[in-house]
Design a protein around this motif. Structure first.
Motif, PDB file in Angstrom:
ATOM      1  N   PHE A  32       1.844  38.830  -9.832  1.00  0.00           N
ATOM      2  CA  PHE A  32       0.489  39.195 -10.230  1.00  0.00           C
ATOM      3  C   PHE A  32      -0.056  38.354 -11.392  1.00  0.00           C
ATOM      4  CE2 PHE A  32       2.783  42.869  -8.562  1.00  0.00           C
ATOM      5  CZ  PHE A  32       1.994  43.183  -7.475  1.00  0.00           C
ATOM      6  N   ILE A  33       0.844  37.737 -12.155  1.00  0.00           N
ATOM      7  CA  ILE A  33       0.412  36.864 -13.253  1.00  0.00           C
ATOM      8  C   ILE A  33       1.325  35.652 -13.304  1.00  0.00           C
ATOM      9  CG2 ILE A  33      -0.550  38.694 -14.719  1.00  0.00           C
ATOM     10  CD1 ILE A  33       2.093  38.519 -16.346  1.00  0.00           C
ATOM     11  N   SER A  34       0.853  34.606 -13.954  1.00  0.00           N
ATOM     12  CA  SER A  34       1.664  33.410 -14.151  1.00  0.00           C
ATOM     13  C   SER A  34       2.226  33.421 -15.565  1.00  0.00           C
ATOM     14  CB  SER A  34       0.808  32.158 -13.934  1.00  0.00           C
ATOM     15  OG  SER A  34       1.554  30.996 -14.222  1.00  0.00           O
ATOM     16  N   LEU A  35       3.550  33.563 -15.671  1.00  0.00           N
ATOM     17  CA  LEU A  35       4.212  33.537 -16.972  1.00  0.00           C
ATOM     18  C   LEU A  35       4.793  32.135 -17.190  1.00  0.00           C
ATOM     19  CD1 LEU A  35       6.047  36.979 -17.055  1.00  0.00           C
ATOM     20  CD2 LEU A  35       4.125  36.271 -18.473  1.00  0.00           C
ATOM     21  N   VAL A  69      12.287  45.009 -26.702  1.00  0.00           N
ATOM     22  CA  VAL A  69      11.016  45.612 -27.113  1.00  0.00           C
ATOM     23  C   VAL A  69      10.099  44.578 -27.752  1.00  0.00           C
ATOM     24  CG1 VAL A  69       9.996  47.144 -28.852  1.00  0.00           C
ATOM     25  CG2 VAL A  69      11.800  47.995 -27.336  1.00  0.00           C
ATOM     26  N   LEU A  70      10.640  43.786 -28.688  1.00  0.00           N
ATOM     27  CA  LEU A  70       9.816  42.761 -29.336  1.00  0.00           C
ATOM     28  C   LEU A  70       9.351  41.718 -28.324  1.00  0.00           C
ATOM     29  CD1 LEU A  70       9.065  42.688 -32.381  1.00  0.00           C
ATOM     30  CD2 LEU A  70      11.034  44.134 -31.916  1.00  0.00           C
ATOM     31  N   GLN A  71      10.189  41.437 -27.318  1.00  0.00           N
ATOM     32  CA  GLN A  71       9.775  40.486 -26.288  1.00  0.00           C
ATOM     33  C   GLN A  71       8.700  41.088 -25.381  1.00  0.00           C
ATOM     34  OE1 GLN A  71      10.175  37.482 -26.242  1.00  0.00           O
ATOM     35  NE2 GLN A  71      10.182  36.606 -24.197  1.00  0.00           N
ATOM     36  N   PHE A  72       8.810  42.370 -25.067  1.00  0.00           N
ATOM     37  CA  PHE A  72       7.757  43.031 -24.289  1.00  0.00           C
ATOM     38  C   PHE A  72       6.419  42.927 -25.020  1.00  0.00           C
ATOM     39  CE2 PHE A  72      11.047  45.879 -22.099  1.00  0.00           C
ATOM     40  CZ  PHE A  72      10.918  45.226 -20.886  1.00  0.00           C
ATOM     41  N   ILE A  73       6.438  43.151 -26.325  1.00  0.00           N
ATOM     42  CA  ILE A  73       5.208  43.076 -27.113  1.00  0.00           C
ATOM     43  C   ILE A  73       4.657  41.654 -27.098  1.00  0.00           C
ATOM     44  CG2 ILE A  73       4.253  43.245 -29.453  1.00  0.00           C
ATOM     45  CD1 ILE A  73       6.156  45.630 -29.891  1.00  0.00           C
ATOM     46  N   PHE A  74       5.533  40.672 -27.260  1.00  0.00           N
ATOM     47  CA  PHE A  74       5.094  39.274 -27.203  1.00  0.00           C
ATOM     48  C   PHE A  74       4.470  38.951 -25.851  1.00  0.00           C
ATOM     49  CE2 PHE A  74       6.379  35.038 -25.599  1.00  0.00           C
ATOM     50  CZ  PHE A  74       5.486  34.273 -26.334  1.00  0.00           C
ATOM     51  N   LEU A  75       5.146  39.342 -24.770  1.00  0.00           N
ATOM     52  CA  LEU A  75       4.642  39.038 -23.429  1.00  0.00           C
ATOM     53  C   LEU A  75       3.316  39.746 -23.157  1.00  0.00           C
ATOM     54  CD1 LEU A  75       7.972  39.261 -21.386  1.00  0.00           C
ATOM     55  CD2 LEU A  75       6.731  37.184 -22.005  1.00  0.00           C
ATOM     56  N   ALA A  76       3.236  41.008 -23.548  1.00  0.00           N
ATOM     57  CA  ALA A  76       1.995  41.765 -23.324  1.00  0.00           C
ATOM     58  C   ALA A  76       0.837  41.139 -24.087  1.00  0.00           C
ATOM     59  CB  ALA A  76       2.188  43.221 -23.751  1.00  0.00           C
ATOM     60  N   SER A  77       1.081  40.778 -25.336  1.00  0.00           N
ATOM     61  CA  SER A  77       0.011  40.167 -26.135  1.00  0.00           C
ATOM     62  C   SER A  77      -0.369  38.807 -25.573  1.00  0.00           C
ATOM     63  CB  SER A  77       0.439  40.044 -27.600  1.00  0.00           C
ATOM     64  OG  SER A  77       1.544  39.157 -27.742  1.00  0.00           O
ATOM     65  N   ARG A  78       0.621  38.032 -25.114  1.00  0.00           N
ATOM     66  CA  ARG A  78       0.335  36.721 -24.527  1.00  0.00           C
ATOM     67  C   ARG A  78      -0.519  36.879 -23.260  1.00  0.00           C
ATOM     68  NH1 ARG A  78       2.767  31.572 -24.255  1.00  0.00           N
ATOM     69  NH2 ARG A  78       3.156  31.893 -26.481  1.00  0.00           N
ATOM     70  N   VAL A  79      -0.168  37.849 -22.423  1.00  0.00           N
ATOM     71  CA  VAL A  79      -0.925  38.088 -21.188  1.00  0.00           C
ATOM     72  C   VAL A  79      -2.358  38.501 -21.508  1.00  0.00           C
ATOM     73  CG1 VAL A  79      -1.148  39.581 -19.173  1.00  0.00           C
ATOM     74  CG2 VAL A  79       1.087  38.620 -19.766  1.00  0.00           C
ATOM     75  N   HIS A  80      -2.519  39.435 -22.436  1.00  0.00           N
ATOM     76  CA  HIS A  80      -3.853  39.920 -22.778  1.00  0.00           C
ATOM     77  C   HIS A  80      -4.706  38.837 -23.442  1.00  0.00           C
ATOM     78  CE1 HIS A  80      -3.142  44.577 -22.736  1.00  0.00           C
ATOM     79  NE2 HIS A  80      -3.311  44.058 -21.541  1.00  0.00           N
ATOM     80  N   LEU A  81      -4.104  38.096 -24.373  1.00  0.00           N
ATOM     81  CA  LEU A  81      -4.871  37.100 -25.108  1.00  0.00           C
ATOM     82  C   LEU A  81      -5.273  35.920 -24.237  1.00  0.00           C
ATOM     83  CD1 LEU A  81      -2.956  37.064 -28.517  1.00  0.00           C
ATOM     84  CD2 LEU A  81      -5.161  38.110 -28.021  1.00  0.00           C
ATOM     85  N   ASN A  82      -4.556  35.733 -23.127  1.00  0.00           N
ATOM     86  CA  ASN A  82      -4.863  34.620 -22.235  1.00  0.00           C
ATOM     87  C   ASN A  82      -5.820  34.997 -21.111  1.00  0.00           C
ATOM     88  OD1 ASN A  82      -3.361  32.818 -23.683  1.00  0.00           O
ATOM     89  ND2 ASN A  82      -1.568  32.897 -22.356  1.00  0.00           N
ATOM     90  N   VAL A  83      -6.256  36.252 -21.062  1.00  0.00           N
ATOM     91  CA  VAL A  83      -7.243  36.629 -20.052  1.00  0.00           C
ATOM     92  C   VAL A  83      -8.518  35.860 -20.321  1.00  0.00           C
ATOM     93  CG1 VAL A  83      -8.674  38.496 -19.140  1.00  0.00           C
ATOM     94  CG2 VAL A  83      -6.288  38.931 -19.720  1.00  0.00           C
ATOM     95  N   ILE A  84      -9.036  35.179 -19.298  1.00  0.00           N
ATOM     96  CA  ILE A  84     -10.235  34.384 -19.501  1.00  0.00           C
ATOM     97  C   ILE A  84     -11.439  35.302 -19.631  1.00  0.00           C
ATOM     98  CG2 ILE A  84      -9.267  32.450 -18.219  1.00  0.00           C
ATOM     99  CD1 ILE A  84     -11.059  33.161 -15.899  1.00  0.00           C
ATOM    100  N   GLU A  85     -12.487  34.781 -20.246  1.00  0.00           N
ATOM    101  CA  GLU A  85     -13.690  35.586 -20.441  1.00  0.00           C
ATOM    102  C   GLU A  85     -14.377  35.842 -19.115  1.00  0.00           C
ATOM    103  OE1 GLU A  85     -16.189  34.036 -23.452  1.00  0.00           O
ATOM    104  OE2 GLU A  85     -14.550  33.711 -24.858  1.00  0.00           O
ATOM    105  N   SER A  86     -15.238  36.839 -19.095  1.00  0.00           N
ATOM    106  CA  SER A  86     -15.875  37.263 -17.854  1.00  0.00           C
ATOM    107  C   SER A  86     -16.550  36.085 -17.157  1.00  0.00           C
ATOM    108  CB  SER A  86     -16.913  38.348 -18.142  1.00  0.00           C
ATOM    109  OG  SER A  86     -17.876  37.870 -19.049  1.00  0.00           O
ATOM    110  N   GLY A  87     -16.458  36.094 -15.848  1.00  0.00           N
ATOM    111  CA  GLY A  87     -16.961  34.970 -15.066  1.00  0.00           C
ATOM    112  C   GLY A  87     -18.448  35.019 -14.818  1.00  0.00           C
ATOM    113  N   THR A  88     -18.873  34.124 -13.946  1.00  0.00           N
ATOM    114  CA  THR A  88     -20.304  33.994 -13.666  1.00  0.00           C
ATOM    115  C   THR A  88     -20.745  34.860 -12.497  1.00  0.00           C
ATOM    116  OG1 THR A  88     -19.882  32.146 -12.166  1.00  0.00           O
ATOM    117  CG2 THR A  88     -20.246  31.615 -14.490  1.00  0.00           C
ATOM    118  N   GLY A  89     -19.769  35.511 -11.845  1.00  0.00           N
ATOM    119  CA  GLY A  89     -20.107  36.338 -10.701  1.00  0.00           C
ATOM    120  C   GLY A  89     -19.933  35.618  -9.384  1.00  0.00           C
ATOM    121  N   ARG A  90     -19.603  34.316  -9.454  1.00  0.00           N
ATOM    122  CA  ARG A  90     -19.448  33.541  -8.226  1.00  0.00           C
ATOM    123  C   ARG A  90     -18.052  33.668  -7.631  1.00  0.00           C
ATOM    124  NH1 ARG A  90     -22.515  29.271 -11.169  1.00  0.00           N
ATOM    125  NH2 ARG A  90     -20.495  28.475 -11.812  1.00  0.00           N
TER     126      ARG A  90
END
Length: 256
Positions: A32-35, A69-90
Motif C-alpha cells: 500500500f505504500i513505498s518504504l 516502538v521507536l522505529q514504528f514512530i519513525f516509520l509512521a512519521s516518515r509516511v505521514h510527512l511524505n504524503v503529497i499535498e492535495s492534487g488538482t483533481g485530475r
C-alpha cells in the motif's frame, strides 16, 4: 559498512518483530505504500535504543520492544510527512488512494502498533513521553510544510524544525534506552543530549548541509561520549560520528 555489527542479533530481532506487524489481513504494508529505506533508516533508531540500554544493563525482550516502538514512530512519521499535498483533481481514484489515502491509513496503523507494542511489553509507562514526541515531530512537519519552498525567517527557525522532525526522536531513543537499562538521572540526561546532537547532525545532512555546518553537533556529541567509560557500546557511537565526518557521496547515499 556495518556500523552496528556488535548488536546485529538484537537488531534482527527488532526487524522480525516489526515485519511480523507489517502483515495484515489485507496484505503486507509494502502493498500500500513505498518504504524506500536505507541502512540507517532501518537500524539507527533501534540501534541507539539497544546501545543505550547495553551501557547500563542487559538487553531484554522489553528492550527489543522499545526499539521496535521507536522505529514504528519513525516509520509512521516518515509516511505521514511524505504524503503529497492535495492534487488538482485530475488523478484517478486508484492514484488518489496510493498518494493520499493509503499513506495516511498506514501511518495511523503504525502509530497504533507503537501503542499495542508498549502494552504487550509492559512498558506503557513510556506512553506520555512518546506521545509528546509524536506531537513534537508533527509540529515540525507542520512548520516544514508551511515554509516549504520559501525563505526561512531566520536560522533559529530552520534549526528548530530540524530538531522537532529529526533530532528529538534520536534523543528520546537514547534517553529511554538508558532508562530501561537502569541508568541514573545524569547518565540519562547525557544520553539525551548525545542523541539530540547526533540527530541535529543527521537532520541537517538530510537537508543537504555540509560537514562544516554539522561539525559543532559532532563535537558536542563526542564531548558527551567522553564522559562515559570506554567500551564496545561507546565505540559504536563513535563509529556513527566518524561516519558523519565523511562528507562524501557514500555518506549521502546512506543518510538521505
Amino acid at each position: 559498512m556495518n556500523i552496528f555489527q556488535l548488536i546485529n542479533e538484537e537488531l534482527q530481532n527488532v526487524q522480525l518483530l516489526i515485519h511480523k506487524n507489517f502483515k495484515i489481513k489485507a496484505g503486507h504494508i509494502s502493498d500500500f505504500i513505498s518504504l524506500d529505506l536505507n541502512y540507517l533508516d532501518f537500524h539507527l533508531r533501534p540501534g541507539i535504543v539497544i546501545l543505550s540500554n547495553r551501557l547500563f544493563g542487559p538487553v531484554t525482550e522489553r528492550t527489543i520492544a522499545l526499539a521496535a516502538v521507536l522505529q514504528f514512530i519513525f516509520l509512521a512519521s516518515r509516511v505521514h510527512l511524505n504524503v503529497i499535498e492535495s492534487g488538482t483533481g485530475r488523478e484517478s481514484a486508484p492514484d488518489n488512494r496510493f498518494k493520499y489515502q493509503y499513506p495516511i491509513l498506514v501511518g495511523d496503523y503504525l502509530y497504533g502498533k507503537f501503542f499495542t507494542t508498549l502494552c504487550d511489553a509492559g512498558i506503557v509507562h513510556y506512553l506520555k513521553k512518546l506521545a509528546k514526541l509524536i506531537c513534537t515531530i508533527n509540529k515540525g512537519g507542520i512548520l516544514n510544510h508551511k515554509y516549504k519552498n520559501r525563505e526561512f525567517g531566520d536560522k533559529q527557525q530552520y534549526y528548530s524544525i530540524i530538531r522537532k522532525e529529526s533530532a528529538e526522536l534520536l534523543a528520546c531513543s537514547a534517553y529511554l534506552g538508558a532508562d530501561l537499562g537502569g541508568a541514573g538521572t545524569n547518565a540519562k540526561r547525557h544520553l539525551y543530549n548525545f542523541g539530540l546532537n547526533l540527530g541535529m547532525a543527521f537532520g541537517l545532512l538530510e537537508k543537504g548541509a555540509s560537514l562544516k555546518q554539522v561539525s559543532q553537533y559532532i563535537l558536542s556529541a563526542e564531548s558527551i561520549l567522553n564522559q562515559f567509560p570506554p567500551g564496545e557500546e561507546t565505540d559504536c557511537f563513535r563509529n556513527l560520528l566518524t561516519l558523519l565526518k565523511k562528507d562524501n557521496s557514500v555518506l549521502q547515499r546512506m543518510v538521505i
